[in-house]
Design a protein around this motif. Structure first.
Motif, short mmCIF file in Angstrom:
data_model
loop_
_atom_site.label_atom_id
_atom_site.label_comp_id
_atom_site.label_asym_id
_atom_site.label_seq_id
_atom_site.Cartn_x
_atom_site.Cartn_y
_atom_site.Cartn_z
N SER A 42 0.83 -1.21 0.00
CA SER A 42 0.00 0.00 0.00
C SER A 42 0.86 1.26 0.00
CB SER A 42 -0.94 0.00 1.22
OG SER A 42 -1.89 -1.04 1.12
N THR A 43 2.05 1.16 0.61
CA THR A 43 2.97 2.30 0.61
C THR A 43 3.42 2.63 -0.81
OG1 THR A 43 3.73 1.63 2.80
CG2 THR A 43 5.09 3.20 1.62
N LEU A 44 3.64 1.59 -1.61
CA LEU A 44 4.00 1.79 -3.01
C LEU A 44 2.90 2.55 -3.75
CD1 LEU A 44 5.72 1.24 -5.56
CD2 LEU A 44 4.51 -0.94 -5.76
N LEU A 45 1.64 2.14 -3.55
CA LEU A 45 0.53 2.83 -4.20
C LEU A 45 0.44 4.28 -3.74
CD1 LEU A 45 -2.40 0.25 -4.41
CD2 LEU A 45 -0.43 0.56 -5.90
N ALA A 46 0.68 4.52 -2.44
CA ALA A 46 0.64 5.88 -1.92
C ALA A 46 1.70 6.74 -2.60
CB ALA A 46 0.84 5.87 -0.41
N TYR A 47 2.88 6.19 -2.83
CA TYR A 47 3.94 6.95 -3.49
C TYR A 47 3.56 7.25 -4.95
CZ TYR A 47 8.48 8.19 -5.47
OH TYR A 47 9.50 8.84 -6.12
N ILE A 48 3.04 6.25 -5.64
CA ILE A 48 2.66 6.46 -7.04
C ILE A 48 1.55 7.50 -7.14
CG2 ILE A 48 1.69 5.36 -9.09
CD1 ILE A 48 2.92 2.71 -8.04
N GLY A 49 0.60 7.45 -6.19
CA GLY A 49 -0.53 8.36 -6.24
C GLY A 49 -0.27 9.74 -5.66
N GLY A 50 0.92 9.95 -5.09
CA GLY A 50 1.24 11.25 -4.51
C GLY A 50 0.71 11.43 -3.10
N LEU A 51 0.48 10.32 -2.39
CA LEU A 51 -0.12 10.38 -1.06
C LEU A 51 0.80 9.81 0.02
CD1 LEU A 51 -3.63 9.01 -2.12
CD2 LEU A 51 -3.01 11.41 -1.76
N LEU A 52 2.08 9.68 -0.27
CA LEU A 52 3.00 9.05 0.67
C LEU A 52 3.19 9.92 1.90
CD1 LEU A 52 4.85 6.55 1.00
CD2 LEU A 52 6.71 7.97 0.10
N ALA A 53 3.07 9.29 3.08
CA ALA A 53 3.27 10.02 4.35
C ALA A 53 4.72 10.47 4.47
CB ALA A 53 2.91 9.11 5.52
N PRO A 54 4.96 11.63 5.11
CA PRO A 54 6.32 12.18 5.20
C PRO A 54 7.29 11.33 6.00
CG PRO A 54 4.77 13.47 6.52
CD PRO A 54 3.96 12.54 5.70
N ASP A 55 6.78 10.36 6.76
CA ASP A 55 7.66 9.48 7.53
C ASP A 55 8.54 8.60 6.62
OD1 ASP A 55 6.22 10.51 9.61
OD2 ASP A 55 5.11 8.69 10.04
N PHE A 56 8.06 8.35 5.41
CA PHE A 56 8.76 7.46 4.50
C PHE A 56 9.74 8.23 3.62
CE2 PHE A 56 4.82 5.33 5.50
CZ PHE A 56 5.19 4.00 5.65
N THR A 57 10.77 7.54 3.18
CA THR A 57 11.67 8.09 2.16
C THR A 57 11.41 7.33 0.87
OG1 THR A 57 13.43 6.51 2.73
CG2 THR A 57 13.43 8.64 3.85
N ALA A 58 11.51 8.02 -0.25
CA ALA A 58 11.25 7.37 -1.54
C ALA A 58 12.08 8.04 -2.63
CB ALA A 58 9.77 7.45 -1.88
N THR A 59 12.59 7.22 -3.51
CA THR A 59 13.32 7.70 -4.69
C THR A 59 12.83 6.91 -5.90
OG1 THR A 59 15.12 6.12 -4.34
CG2 THR A 59 15.37 8.32 -3.36
N GLY A 60 13.16 7.40 -7.07
CA GLY A 60 12.75 6.75 -8.30
C GLY A 60 11.71 7.56 -9.02
N ARG A 61 11.58 7.31 -10.30
CA ARG A 61 10.67 8.10 -11.13
C ARG A 61 9.38 7.34 -11.44
NH1 ARG A 61 13.19 9.98 -16.46
NH2 ARG A 61 13.62 7.74 -16.64
N ILE A 62 8.30 8.13 -11.51
CA ILE A 62 7.00 7.62 -11.95
C ILE A 62 6.68 8.32 -13.26
CG2 ILE A 62 4.55 7.42 -11.38
CD1 ILE A 62 5.61 8.04 -8.39
N LEU A 63 6.65 7.55 -14.35
CA LEU A 63 6.43 8.11 -15.67
C LEU A 63 5.05 7.71 -16.18
CD1 LEU A 63 9.90 7.20 -17.23
CD2 LEU A 63 9.22 9.38 -16.20
N LEU A 64 4.28 8.69 -16.63
CA LEU A 64 2.96 8.45 -17.19
C LEU A 64 2.85 9.22 -18.50
CD1 LEU A 64 0.28 7.02 -16.65
CD2 LEU A 64 -0.46 9.03 -15.36
N HIS A 65 2.53 8.52 -19.57
CA HIS A 65 2.55 9.15 -20.90
C HIS A 65 3.95 9.66 -21.24
CE1 HIS A 65 -1.62 8.94 -21.88
NE2 HIS A 65 -2.03 9.85 -21.04
N GLY A 66 4.97 9.08 -20.63
CA GLY A 66 6.33 9.53 -20.88
C GLY A 66 6.74 10.74 -20.07
#
Length: 214
Positions: A42-66
């Motif tokens: 669920s944390t992965l989905l939160a990151y993709i959707g722009g809803l990740l809580a600030p407690d988590f760290t995340a890196t990497g790109r989400i590309l949609l339509h390029g």
């Protein structure tokens, strides 16, 4: 093409890595993520959707339509999310809930009402515009939640165990309903579930987080 690309996504909490994932999801394809509780699904989905809580760290790109949407606000990403609970607004009618999800590209009261009516007909709830959400069954609420997401005209769809609280018969019907519409609209779709039946019904690739090295 409406392709969703997860490019070297890495998510951590308190200095510990939760998951690392790269994946490309084509238009109309449904990819299933499985793993034990706490594996970061669920944390992965939160990151993709722009809803990740600030407690988590995340890196990497989400590309949609390029386009890289990783730094955009949730509402600017055009990614729809269905959760375990329908999360309908109790102070709004069924029609009001659907109108809330409407894309801003639909202008005028008449046009917006027509879209709501068409959406209700599509989920076999024609004439339910003025109904109180509290009077709906669990399956009806789930269908309204799906219709609300689709009315926002998303470019990708995230499913966070949206069938888990439905009984067996409704679960099968709702699965088919969601998957059919995702494919019909060409939406790259990412499903998170504990249920093997959900994964089989999705008919696509299955990624098991507990079998992946970080």
């Amino acid at each position: 093409m409406r392709r969703l690309v997860l490019d070297d996504i890495r998510i951590g909490l308190d200095g510990k890595s939760l998951l690392a994932l790269s994946c490309t999801i084509d238009p109309g394809e449904i990819v299933t993520i499985m793993g034990p509780s706490g594996s970061g699904k669920s944390t992965l989905l939160a990151y993709i959707g722009g809803l990740l809580a600030p407690d988590f760290t995340a890196t990497g790109r989400i590309l949609l339509h390029g386009h890289d949407v990783s730094s955009l606000r949730a509402e600017a990403r055009h990614i729809g999310i269905l959760f375990q609970d329908p999360l309908l607004f109790p102070h709004m009618s069924v029609g009001g809930n659907l109108a809330f999800g409407l894309s801003f590209s639909v202008k005028g009261r008449s046009a917006r009402r027509q879209k709501v009516c068409e959406a209700l007909k599509d989920i076999d709830l024609e004439g339910f515009e003025d109904r109180d959400p509290a009077t709906l069954s669990g399956g009806q609420k789930a269908r309204v939640a799906l219709a609300r997401v689709l009315l926002s005209e998303p470019c990708a769809l995230l499913l966070d165990e949206p069938f888990s609280k439905l009984d067996a018969d409704l679960r099968g019907q709702m699965r088919q309903h969601v998957f059919d519409r995702a494919r019909l609209r060409g939406l790259p779709t990412l499903l998170v579930t504990h249920d093997e039946e959900d994964a089989r019904a999705a008919g696509g690739r299955i990624i098991r987080l507990d079998q992946m090295a970080l």
